[in-house]
Design a protein around this motif. Structure first.
Motif, mmCIF file in Angstrom:
data_model
loop_
_atom_site.group_PDB
_atom_site.id
_atom_site.type_symbol
_atom_site.label_atom_id
_atom_site.label_comp_id
_atom_site.label_asym_id
_atom_site.label_seq_id
_atom_site.Cartn_x
_atom_site.Cartn_y
_atom_site.Cartn_z
ATOM 1 N N THR A 62 0.818 -1.067 -0.015
ATOM 2 C CA THR A 62 0.162 0.045 -0.083
ATOM 3 C C THR A 62 0.857 1.410 0.008
ATOM 4 O O THR A 62 0.852 2.415 -0.793
ATOM 5 C CB THR A 62 -1.036 0.027 1.269
ATOM 6 O OG1 THR A 62 -1.582 -1.287 1.340
ATOM 7 C CG2 THR A 62 -1.646 1.337 1.239
ATOM 8 N N ASN A 105 -3.420 9.109 5.427
ATOM 9 C CA ASN A 105 -4.113 7.888 6.121
ATOM 10 C C ASN A 105 -5.017 8.367 7.234
ATOM 11 O O ASN A 105 -5.866 7.359 7.656
ATOM 12 C CB ASN A 105 -3.127 7.251 6.754
ATOM 13 C CG ASN A 105 -2.081 6.496 6.028
ATOM 14 O OD1 ASN A 105 -2.269 5.518 5.245
ATOM 15 N ND2 ASN A 105 -0.679 6.928 6.189
ATOM 16 N N VAL A 112 1.299 1.474 7.586
ATOM 17 C CA VAL A 112 1.441 1.843 6.151
ATOM 18 C C VAL A 112 2.474 3.109 6.193
ATOM 19 O O VAL A 112 3.351 3.343 5.335
ATOM 20 C CB VAL A 112 0.169 2.184 5.674
ATOM 21 C CG1 VAL A 112 0.247 2.847 4.191
ATOM 22 C CG2 VAL A 112 -0.697 1.075 5.402
ATOM 23 N N GLY A 113 2.117 4.031 7.159
ATOM 24 C CA GLY A 113 2.660 5.328 7.040
ATOM 25 C C GLY A 113 4.260 5.112 7.372
ATOM 26 O O GLY A 113 5.235 5.959 6.859
ATOM 27 N N CYS A 138 -5.231 7.356 1.281
ATOM 28 C CA CYS A 138 -5.243 6.079 1.702
ATOM 29 C C CYS A 138 -6.224 5.495 2.691
ATOM 30 O O CYS A 138 -6.515 4.469 2.809
ATOM 31 C CB CYS A 138 -3.739 5.756 1.972
ATOM 32 S SG CYS A 138 -3.613 4.029 2.471
ATOM 33 N N GLY A 139 -6.622 6.450 3.522
ATOM 34 C CA GLY A 139 -7.424 6.007 4.726
ATOM 35 C C GLY A 139 -7.980 7.414 5.260
ATOM 36 O O GLY A 139 -7.565 8.503 5.103
#
Length: 333
Positions: free
Chosen positions: A133, A222, A159-160, A244-245
């Motif tokens: 991702t 995110n 993810v970050g 992304c979120g």
């Protein structure tokens, strides 16, 4: 086999914030693989924010978990019995087998992994779905280039943390946004970000301005909400925003999201939301590069580990509340 399977199912849909009472631990007979299928003993369970949306019976990019069904989730484990020519007992695999000790999957739904090069658990984190991702969002959508300024929100998360480290490896100036002084120290000292802004501290907009004197060329977001809104004012002309979120909007009865669209127009900003499952063609290349970075130490991984399947609901709630650091995992007994 006489051993029973242990599973966590969705007992009820949350009315507001989820709680442990929404889940149920059950035992059942071991599943039997059919032709072309594989029985896997799961050793690790991945907990990820997207699972919150799957608990609700609402329109989403994937169907909800049904009441009484096993909670969805990626797992890493060992093949116990195989009726598929590409898998043998002892192979280490990753698949979407859910919150359970054992699972059966079609062979095509499993990915064989090398647990000697990097630990098995990392195939659920930096070299798994969260890492891919980060890779797709930063490399393909943000297209971050050397010399640019990249901002990553939820920078201490699974993810970050990878997105920021990839940006650093590409020669970017990387600024993270995270919740709390301890997380910001981790982002800078352990992960190598150039700076980190604590969104929980006062005067967020002033501190973002101080940390971003040259503006923002790529924003990997995110969280959504007020943090995203504050960052829109720092965007440079022709910058890119990867959505992304939006974890800040989950379980928030009165979310304050983006209030101003004018900066996006004035600066001709490209905004792209994405779901990593839409980019399957990129997974192999991404995992190969990410595995190499992890094996060499160029990308560092931090894991928060809960012990035993029964601990999964509480660990999931910790993840949603921002109490975990890095990749949230459950080590299955």
């Amino acid at each position: 086999m006489t051993e029973l399977n242990r599973q966590i199912t969705l007992l009820s849909r949350p009315a507001g914030r989820p709680c442990e009472a929404n889940f149920r631990l059950v035992e059942s007979p071991l599943p039997t693989p059919g032709q072309g299928q594989v029985l896997v003993r799961n050793h690790w369970l991945s907990l990820d924010p997207y699972m919150r949306g799957r608990m609700m019976d609402v329109r989403n990019y994937a169907p909800p978990v049904g009441i009484g069904e096993v909670m969805v989730g990626d797992t890493a484990g060992e093949v116990i019995l195989s009726h598929h020519p590409d898998f043998r007992p002892g192979d280490r695999v990753v698949g979407a087998l859910g919150w359970q000790r054992y699972g059966v999957a079609e062979g095509e739904a499993l990915r064989k992994v090398d647990a000697e090069r990097i630990p098995l658990s990392v195939h659920l984190g930096a070299a798994g779905m969260p890492g891919v991702t980060a890779y797709v969002g930063l490399t393909d959508l943000c297209a971050a280039k050397a010399g640019e300024t990249v901002v990553v929100t939820a920078a201490a998360g699974a993810v970050g943390s990878v997105a920021g480290q990839l940006a650093r490896l590409r020669g970017c100036t990387v600024v993270g946004v995270a919740g709390g002084a301890a997380k910001c120290r981790h982002v800078v000292e352990a992960l190598g970000f150039h700076d980190c802004v604590d969104y929980k501290a006062p005067e967020l907009r002033r501190r973002l301005k101080a940390a971003l004197p040259n503006g923002v060329d790529c924003l990997f977001d995110n969280v959504g909400g007020e943090v995203l809104d504050a960052l829109l004012g720092r965007l440079n002309p022709f910058s890119r925003v990867t959505l992304c979120g939006a974890i800040s909007e989950v379980d928030n009865p009165s979310p304050h999201g983006v209030r101003r669209l004018l900066p996006l127009i004035v600066n001709r900003v490209r905004v792209q939301g994405f779901i990593v499952g839409d980019h399957r063609a990129r997974w192999a290349a991404a995992i190969d590069e990410l595995s190499g970075h992890v094996a060499s130490g160029r990308i560092r991984c931090h894991e928060t580990v809960a012990e035993g399947l029964a601990a999964a609901p509480a660990a999931f709630l910790d993840l949603l509340a921002g109490r975990s650091l890095g990749k949230q995992l459950v080590r299955l007994e």
